[in-house]
Write an enzyme that holds these catalytic residues in place. Structure first.
Site, PDB file in Angstrom:
ATOM      1  N   ASP A 446       0.826  -1.205   0.000  1.00  0.00           N
ATOM      2  CA  ASP A 446       0.000   0.000   0.000  1.00  0.00           C
ATOM      3  C   ASP A 446       0.864   1.261   0.000  1.00  0.00           C
ATOM      4  O   ASP A 446       2.076   1.212   0.267  1.00  0.00           O
ATOM      5  CB  ASP A 446      -0.927  -0.013   1.221  1.00  0.00           C
ATOM      6  CG  ASP A 446      -2.302   0.555   0.918  1.00  0.00           C
ATOM      7  OD1 ASP A 446      -2.411   1.374  -0.017  1.00  0.00           O
ATOM      8  OD2 ASP A 446      -3.268   0.186   1.617  1.00  0.00           O
ATOM      9  N   ASP A 512     -10.466   1.581  -3.769  1.00  0.00           N
ATOM     10  CA  ASP A 512     -11.001   1.201  -2.464  1.00  0.00           C
ATOM     11  C   ASP A 512     -12.523   1.149  -2.483  1.00  0.00           C
ATOM     12  O   ASP A 512     -13.136   0.591  -1.565  1.00  0.00           O
ATOM     13  CB  ASP A 512     -10.554   2.204  -1.396  1.00  0.00           C
ATOM     14  CG  ASP A 512      -9.164   1.907  -0.854  1.00  0.00           C
ATOM     15  OD1 ASP A 512      -8.650   0.806  -1.093  1.00  0.00           O
ATOM     16  OD2 ASP A 512      -8.594   2.793  -0.188  1.00  0.00           O
TER      17      ASP A 512
END
Length: 714
Positions: A446, A512
């Site tokens: 990430d 997301d």
């Protein structure tokens, strides 16, 4: 071979590039696009003559040409491709071709400017898929430093290019399309975020008015780079049209010492009769890479939206049990496993298993996952650090900052200086230690913030370029030490989607936001560059965590089904009916992922904007699966016929639905006839005449199956 001609021509993958080597400065691309066939010397000469501009009143005496490096020295008055200087002098350049080496699919041009003390090598090549690759390498041949400000690659456009399309976005809504006329001037898109960012344009596109997935001549350019970048679509008053692309350099970021070189990232150009054909060239090119994932993409369950930071061994074992029971093949433990990480305010950088949560380490959960027959994956965010961490307290000098002040924080994070060898070695050592101690086959990597004032505190110089290069080295070294490791590029969702990072990773997390309505456009636009097998696409819980919309399991599954399929949902306690339905969708994906992940992506240009039709057609044309989605209520009722593009015209296909129509999907008052009867139509008829669309409720979809009668043995 050395080219003695004044012209060279490249032909490959249905693409032709014709280059005039005789223009002042560097060569000029006369044509980039549809195949012309190999032209004779006489035809090339005539074409070059036909392309030369006239001198006009009020203009310069020798009309400037749009070369591979347009320079003011040769009359160019549009945006410069090269900018730099030597100590407030020597800002101009007159790089001119001195040699050319060419074959049928590539050309390398060497240019020099003895006065400016610069030389440059420009590489052009056509891949087997017909993608045009371009790169410059500039060398300082002088005895003093040369500060480079800008070096762009240039891709010419045909006169038919009148519309520009690019993409914008934000967290949870990346890659939203926008269009504007290609008027005189430059439409510039830049990323100064230290990563492409949610607002990244992904591709700069230009084409005819009304261009769509299946219509209009369109050209597009992408730069394979994971740091700052710059794209432009430009039209000059002298009728030149072109796209430019390159790295965006911050002041002082590239200062070439005597003999030192700078290479631009590779820029890749594709074209097509419609966006689908343009995309298929990129997809074919990516699939030809030696490192492209070859085995079936494992169905994945990620724990983030299931448990967030609440890591409990028994809870996670229960979740893993249900995952294995429904057919999941990879179980990924997300954020929250390392030292001091109870929320997003602390712990980043301290990559040690937290004994307060995992008293016996990660072994118990990993062994449980493996005993269930699944692979195990783990979340990291190696480039980031929380100020509330042992790493930050012990090594504040490893954090990117300038002038003794911290950059504005984001998600309570700062950014590490990977270009610092001590920091690099620490991160490599910690990640390698975790991967060596535990059998981990997958990393979710990430990157949850944009960079601000990203300076190397050792020098005060901007550090975006050097940290990007260090990131590539870090990923490359980890993969060298752990050859079977797969890595996902996740950056606040989809904020680092580029072909630079995909040289080192095996999929991207597309967004997301997994609300299926939002994912329709996001996945279609991402798919202009990235094929389905590299796009993470998951089923979420009944209520989207990012939009609060509620959707049926079937609708979420049909939207995610083509991609690298997975689940982002606490399924531990779902009832028997939901378990059975989810199991069926996992089985359906497994049965057809060979088609989804090798076939040709197709999108229909339907006249009704309330409806969406997209699918995948097998490379041999023998079968296809399309998803028809009712985004919102249509004005017409019923909706009428839909035409299905992309099938082989003379092949006869048997039509069916993957699942029967029921009251959950639509409110048709009588049965839809064609799913209930033997219905066989050719690809040509399906594309020109079409079939009646089912009556669907808004935010519902169906999967339509097309099987050639030869393929099913009839």
């Amino acid at each position: 071979m050395n080219s003695d001609s004044s012209y060279t021509q490249l032909h490959r993958g249905g693409t032709s590039v014709i280059v005039d080597l005789s223009t002042a400065g560097l060569p000029t691309i006369i044509h980039w696009g549809p195949a012309t066939g190999v032209l004779s010397p006489a035809e090339l000469s005539s074409l070059a003559v036909a392309a030369r501009p006239q001198r006009v009143s009020g203009g310069i005496d020798v009309p400037a040409r749009l070369t591979l490096l347009p320079q003011e020295t040769f009359g160019w008055q549009g945006s410069p491709a090269l900018q730099g200087q030597r100590s407030r002098r020597g800002w101009g350049a007159a790089l001119s071709t001195v040699s050319t080496v060419a074959d049928s699919s590539s050309v390398t041009i060497t240019a020099e400017d003895s006065a400016a003390e610069l030389s440059m090598v420009t590489e052009l090549s056509l891949t087997a898929a017909g993608v045009l690759r371009q790169r410059h390498t500039l060398t300082n041949t002088g005895s003093t430093e040369y500060e480079l400000h800008r070096l762009d690659t240039i891709f010419p456009l045909p006169a038919s290019a009148t519309t520009v399309q690019d993409f914008t976005g934000r967290h949870l809504k990346e890659r939203s399309s926008q269009q504007r006329p290609l008027t005189v001037g430059a439409h510039v898109r830049e990323s100064r975020r230290g990563r492409p960012g949610a607002d990244a344009t992904l591709l700069m596109l230009a084409g005819t008015d009304g261009m769509g997935h299946r219509s209009g001549l369109v050209h597009g350019v992408h730069t394979a780079w994971s740091g700052n970048h710059r794209f432009s679509a430009e039209r000059t008053i002298t009728s030149d049209r072109f796209l430019s692309a390159g790295e965006l350099l911050l002041p002082g970021e590239v200062v070439l010492a005597p003999g030192e070189k700078y290479s631009t990232p590779w820029s890749l150009g594709s074209w097509g009769s419609g966006l689908d054909q343009l995309a298929s060239r990129f997809h074919e090119d990516l699939r030809a890479r030696p490192q492209h994932p070859a085995r079936p993409r494992p169905v994945t369950l990620n724990t983030w939206e299931a448990v967030y930071f609440d890591h409990n061994l028994e809870t996670l074992k229960t979740l893993a049990n249900k995952a294995a029971a429904i057919g999941v093949e990879r179980f990924v433990l997300d954020d929250g496993w390392f030292l001091g990480r109870r929320d997003d305010t602390a712990g980043l950088g301290d990559w040690f298993v937290d004994p307060a949560v995992w008293a016996d380490g990660l072994g118990p959960i990993i062994n449980h996952v493996h005993d269930l027959g699944m692979e195990f994956g783990l979340w990291f965010e190696p480039e980031m650090v929380n100020p509330d961490s042992e790493l930050a307290r012990n090594h504040p000098d490893w954090i990117l900052h300038t002038e003794g002040r911290w950059p504005v924080s984001a998600r309570q994070q700062q950014v590490l200086n990977l270009a610092n060898p001590e920091c690099f070695d620490y991160l490599l050592g910690r990640l390698d230690a975790i991967l060596s101690e535990y059998p981990i086959s997958y990393i979710k990597w990430d990157h949850n913030r944009d960079l601000l004032e990203a300076a190397d505190p050792r020098t005060g110089h901007p550090a975006v370029r050097n940290t990007t290069l260090a990131l590539y080295r870090l990923l490359g070294e980890l993969k060298s030490r752990h050859p079977s490791l797969e890595v996902e590029s996740c950056a606040s969702g989809g904020a680092r989607v580029d072909l630079g990072i995909l040289d080192y990773t095996d999929r991207i997390w597309t967004s997301d936001c997994i609300d299926p309505i939002e994912r329709l456009d996001n996945q279609a636009n991402t798919g202009l560059l990235v094929p389905y097998e590299l796009m993470g696409a998951h089923i979420g819980g009944p209520e989207s965590h990012s939009t609060r919309r509620r959707h049926s399991l079937g609708f979420m599954a049909r939207t995610a089904i083509f991609g690298h399929f997975g689940i982002e949902w606490n399924i531990a306690d779902i009832d028997a009916e939901q378990t059975a339905e989810l199991t069926e969708w996992v089985q359906f994906h497994k049965a057809h992922r060979g088609l989804f992940h090798t076939g040709v992506s197709v999108h229909a240009d339907l006249p009704d904007p309330a409806m969406d039709l997209r699918g995948v057609v097998a490379q041999d044309g023998g079968r296809a699966i399309f998803a028809l989605t009712q985004r919102e209520a249509s004005i017409s009722y019923p909706s009428g016929r839909i035409t299905v593009p992309g099938l082989v015209p003379d092949v006869k296909y048997r039509l069916s639905l993957s699942h029967p129509l029921d009251e959950e999907l639509g409110n048709g008052q009588s049965p839809l006839e064609w799913p209930l009867n033997e219905c066989v139509l050719t690809g040509s008829v399906l594309e020109t005449v079409g079939i009646q669309a089912p009556v669907l409720f808004p935010e519902q979809s169906v999967l339509i199956m097309f099987t050639s009668i030869e393929s099913d043995g009839v």
